[in-house]
Motif scaffolding. Structure first.
Motif, PDB file in Angstrom:
ATOM      1  N   ALA A 175       0.865  -1.179   0.000  1.00  0.00           N
ATOM      2  CA  ALA A 175       0.000   0.000   0.000  1.00  0.00           C
ATOM      3  C   ALA A 175       0.899   1.226   0.000  1.00  0.00           C
ATOM      4  O   ALA A 175       1.602   1.479   0.976  1.00  0.00           O
ATOM      5  N   SER A 176       0.915   1.939  -1.106  1.00  0.00           N
ATOM      6  CA  SER A 176       1.626   3.219  -1.165  1.00  0.00           C
ATOM      7  C   SER A 176       0.651   4.309  -0.721  1.00  0.00           C
ATOM      8  O   SER A 176      -0.549   4.053  -0.602  1.00  0.00           O
ATOM      9  N   PRO A 177       1.154   5.529  -0.515  1.00  0.00           N
ATOM     10  CA  PRO A 177       0.249   6.571  -0.004  1.00  0.00           C
ATOM     11  C   PRO A 177      -0.975   6.819  -0.882  1.00  0.00           C
ATOM     12  O   PRO A 177      -2.047   7.126  -0.374  1.00  0.00           O
ATOM     13  N   ASN A 178      -0.845   6.644  -2.219  1.00  0.00           N
ATOM     14  CA  ASN A 178      -1.969   7.004  -3.089  1.00  0.00           C
ATOM     15  C   ASN A 178      -2.533   5.855  -3.908  1.00  0.00           C
ATOM     16  O   ASN A 178      -3.518   6.037  -4.621  1.00  0.00           O
ATOM     17  N   THR A 179      -1.887   4.680  -3.830  1.00  0.00           N
ATOM     18  CA  THR A 179      -2.386   3.566  -4.641  1.00  0.00           C
ATOM     19  C   THR A 179      -1.858   2.237  -4.108  1.00  0.00           C
ATOM     20  O   THR A 179      -0.741   2.180  -3.587  1.00  0.00           O
TER      21      THR A 179
END
Ligand SMILES: [Zn+2]
Length: 723
Positions: free
Chosen positions: A40-44
């Motif tokens: 899980a990256s900050p935006n996607t």
């Protein structure tokens, strides 16, 4: 869940309690044959890698593309997706990464889960409208990836067609997936609605590395609406996308405040040792995860059925009672009344001329004879009957449920009418009540649905789905009904399929043990969504021995053999060998006889009785539980073909051997799944060969030799591992 399934949170990096937006999460899920790492990256979110444990992993070069905007009052409003650590979750069986957008206010859950200790992992995306306004969302694929590959690596693709209408000459496609190849496979509930349409696939595909491990991955879609799988290979990239069919564009679907969009569930599995090994895992998984436990608990599943369509629409009380007597004499499990019993299309009450005492008395007579009772219904079709209880396409109260108004001169065909849009809440409610009435009033043990259950497209602007584009809409007549092609076709199917699933889920709750046959004009609705809501499929609409074997060969790559129904129709059988060949071509899965058994000769009758007895005592257990191997090329009617069942627990198997109409009298089947050092006793059921002992090594490398003198004949060879 066994210890083989684990999820490990590999890392949870927070930049500080107050800035959860910067948090990242990595997790791993695993079954016996599939493992993945997700980030899980900050935006996607991203599927980072996937593979069969111990084999080189498939590394993903991209993150999941989340919808970039929604439409509010026809204006695009960009989404600002931010990872919500607190709402996210990872445990041994399930990982959910939650992303939120503040304005528009949306929540997106990106989920992976294990369902069994073995087999594929499931994935889906849910988008909830937390806003106070009605939103329209664009296409969100269920899954998209971009595997990093070696540009020189030979890759082979496998995909299989539905047996819709008639199985094509190809059916099972094994394709060398070369650099530059772009492929799209589509599925709906229609198959070849127009001659220009390409063949539909069962929504599933497999990619195999051509090395000694013969490993790779496969993926499929658990949904019956309009879906597609796309693959493209370019240089060091193998891209894939699975989900709803974005064509015709632009797809859009409505979300009222509080509503959610659920992408079709997809599954992704790893395998080694080739496609039959993948299939043996997947078939077992489909049974355990998607199958109905009440159905599989029945020791007589799959049933042997006698169906009335051998006499076409002519069925009546006298014929039905005579067929019941003969069914009992033959030893079948169920008597199945096909089309012809009703007053009219859309008027699903017994025709009083044909059934003056109704249908329940027929069902009761079947029950008295120890048989189950099944019934054909086209329950989403409207006609012109004005009787009380009928669905009349011109009735002002229901006219709007049709996908388009039918012209003044329209008439239904004898057993096909105009499909209603089940996605309309009132239509869904009526259909649910009607199906419940039919099952209860007619004392059914089995309900077959035919016709076109799901609307193809819809011209209405006041239904829950997106309105059609009036400038790009085509209404046409085929098979006596009106169909609509428009940009909203995928959204129409999305709503209608959910309504169908809802109705059948309710039926299962109310009537445990009721069998649900998915026919839909023969083999057009063969997918993993209907596998989760029905109990068996009519796999093709053409019933000669070759078509039955071809459809079985294709479909059995991905679905449990017990769910695959072949209808056996009248076929020229000058010799008893041809008669057995005809029957056995439909005996590898669920067997439904669809010919007038009273017209059989005494010899044929006795032979059929013997074969049905063999099916129940010996073959059914293999069809339910054994591994299945495709031990020949796909049937062509000229050469030999065969299917091997091998039950490793009982150390027992059977080979279905078919000789086509060519000159070749002898054939050797290279068997699979055996132990090379073990010995096996081999028994020819029809005595075409001498029973003997053969080593596993010989059976797998030199083959099991079978000799048949008669063209279009067959043999069943039973194999038992010696102690
Ligand atoms: Zn509609």
């Amino acid at each position: 869940m066994s210890a083989a399934t684990r999820a490990v949170i590999l890392g949870l990096v927070c930049a500080g309690a107050a800035s959860a937006a910067l948090a990242q999460m990595t997790a791993r899920l695993r079954t016996f044959d599939s493992e993945l790492v997700v980030d899980a990256s900050p935006n996607t979110p991203q599927l980072a890698s996937f593979g069969y444990p111990g084999q080189p992993l498939w590394k993903n070069r991209t993150s999941e593309v989340l919808i970039p905007f929604v439409e509010i009052s026809r204006t695009q409003v960009p989404c600002n997706w931010t990872f919500n650590t607190a709402a996210s979750h990872a445990d041994g069986n399930r990982v959910v990464f939650v992303y939120e957008s503040s304005n528009p206010h949306l929540r997106l859950s990106w989920e992976w889960r294990t369902r069994e200790a073995y087999g594929p992992l499931e994935h889906y995306i849910r988008i909830e409208n937390l806003d106070t306004r009605e939103l329209w969302i664009p296409m969100q694929d269920s899954l998209a990836f971009d595997w990093q590959i070696d540009p020189r690596e030979p890759l082979q693709q496998l995909f299989v067609e539905k047996g819709a209408n008639t199985p094509s000459a190809a059916g099972t496609h094994e394709v060398s997936f070369e650099n530059g190849l772009h492929w799209i496979g589509t599925s709906s509930t229609y198959g070849d609605i127009k001659e220009s349409d390409s063949r539909e696939i069962i929504p599933w595909t497999l990619i195999e590395k051509k090395d000694s491990a013969r490993g790779g991955w496969y993926a499929g879609i658990e949904f019956s609406g309009r879906t597609r799988i796309a693959l493209a290979r370019e240089g060091n990239s193998l891209k894939g996308a699975l989900g709803l069919d974005p064509d015709p564009a632009p797809f859009r679907t409505r979300l009222a405040p509080g509503e959610a969009f659920d992408s079709p569930v997809v599954f992704l599995g790893g395998f080694r040792d080739g496609p039959d090994a993948a299939g043996n895992t997947l078939r077992r998984w489909v049974r355990a995860v998607l199958g109905n436990p009440d159905t599989w608990k029945n020791p007589n599943y799959p049933l042997v059925v006698n169906n009335s369509w051998g006499g076409g629409m002519e069925v009546n009380e006298q014929i039905a009672l005579r067929m019941i007597r003969d069914s009992a004499e033959l030893g079948v499990d169920m008597f199945h009344v096909d089309a012809g019993w009703f007053r009219d299309v859309g008027d699903w009450y017994p025709n009083p001329q044909k059934f003056p005492h109704g249908l329940a008395v027929i069902a009761d007579d079947a029950h008295k004879h120890g048989l189950k009772f099944g019934l054909w219904v086209d329950w989403t079709q409207a006609g012109l009957s004005t009787e009380h209880g009928a669905l009349n396409a011109r009735d002002p109260k229901v006219r709007d449920w049709m996908v388009t108004d039918v012209p003044a001169d329209w008439k239904p065909e004898p057993f096909k009418g105009q499909t209603i849009d089940l996605g309309v809440p009132a239509a869904r409610q009526w259909a649910g009540q009607e199906v419940e009435r039919i099952v209860t009033d007619y004392h059914l043990d089995m309900l077959e649905h035919d016709g076109y259950l799901v609307a193809h497209g819809c011209a209405r602007t006041d239904h829950p789905h997106a309105a059609p584009d009036p400038l790009n809409q085509c209404v046409y007549k085929t098979w006596g009904a009106y169909f609509v092609d428009s940009s909203n076709s995928t959204d129409v199917s999305y709503h209608a399929v959910q309504a169908y699933y809802d109705i059948y889920s309710q039926m299962r709750k109310k009537h445990p043990g009721l069998f649900l046959e998915v026919c839909n004009d023969g083999g057009r609705m063969v997918d993993f969504g209907s596998a989760a809501h029905g109990d068996y499929f009519s796999i093709t609409d053409t019933y000669d021995p070759l078509s039955n074997r071809r459809a079985f060969f294709d479909t059995s790559h991905v679905l449990p053999a017990a769910m695959l129904e072949s209808y056996v129709e009248k076929w020229p059988t000058p010799r008893i060998e041809n008669f057995r060949y005809m029957l056995r071509s439909g005996m590898m899965g669920w067997l439904t006889i669809m010919t007038d058994t009273n017209a059989w000769s005494a010899e044929q009758h006795a032979e059929a009785k013997k074969e049905i007895d063999l099916y129940k005592k010996e073959l059914r257990a293999f069809i339910r539980d054994a591994s299945l191997y495709h031990v020949s090329p796909r049937p062509d009617g000229v050469h030999w073909d065969g299917i091997e069942y091998w039950d490793a627990e009982r150390k027992r198997g059977v080979v279905f051997a078919f000789r086509g109409n060519g000159e070749e009298k002898t054939h050797a089947f290279l068997l699979q799944g055996l132990v090379p050092s073990a010995h096996y006793s081999v028994q020819f059921y029809d005595h075409s060969g001498t029973d003997r002992q053969i080593s596993g090594e010989d059976l797998m490398h030199d083959g099991l030799g079978v000799t048949l003198d008669v063209a279009n004949s067959s043999e069943l060879i039973f194999i038992q591992q010696s102690k």
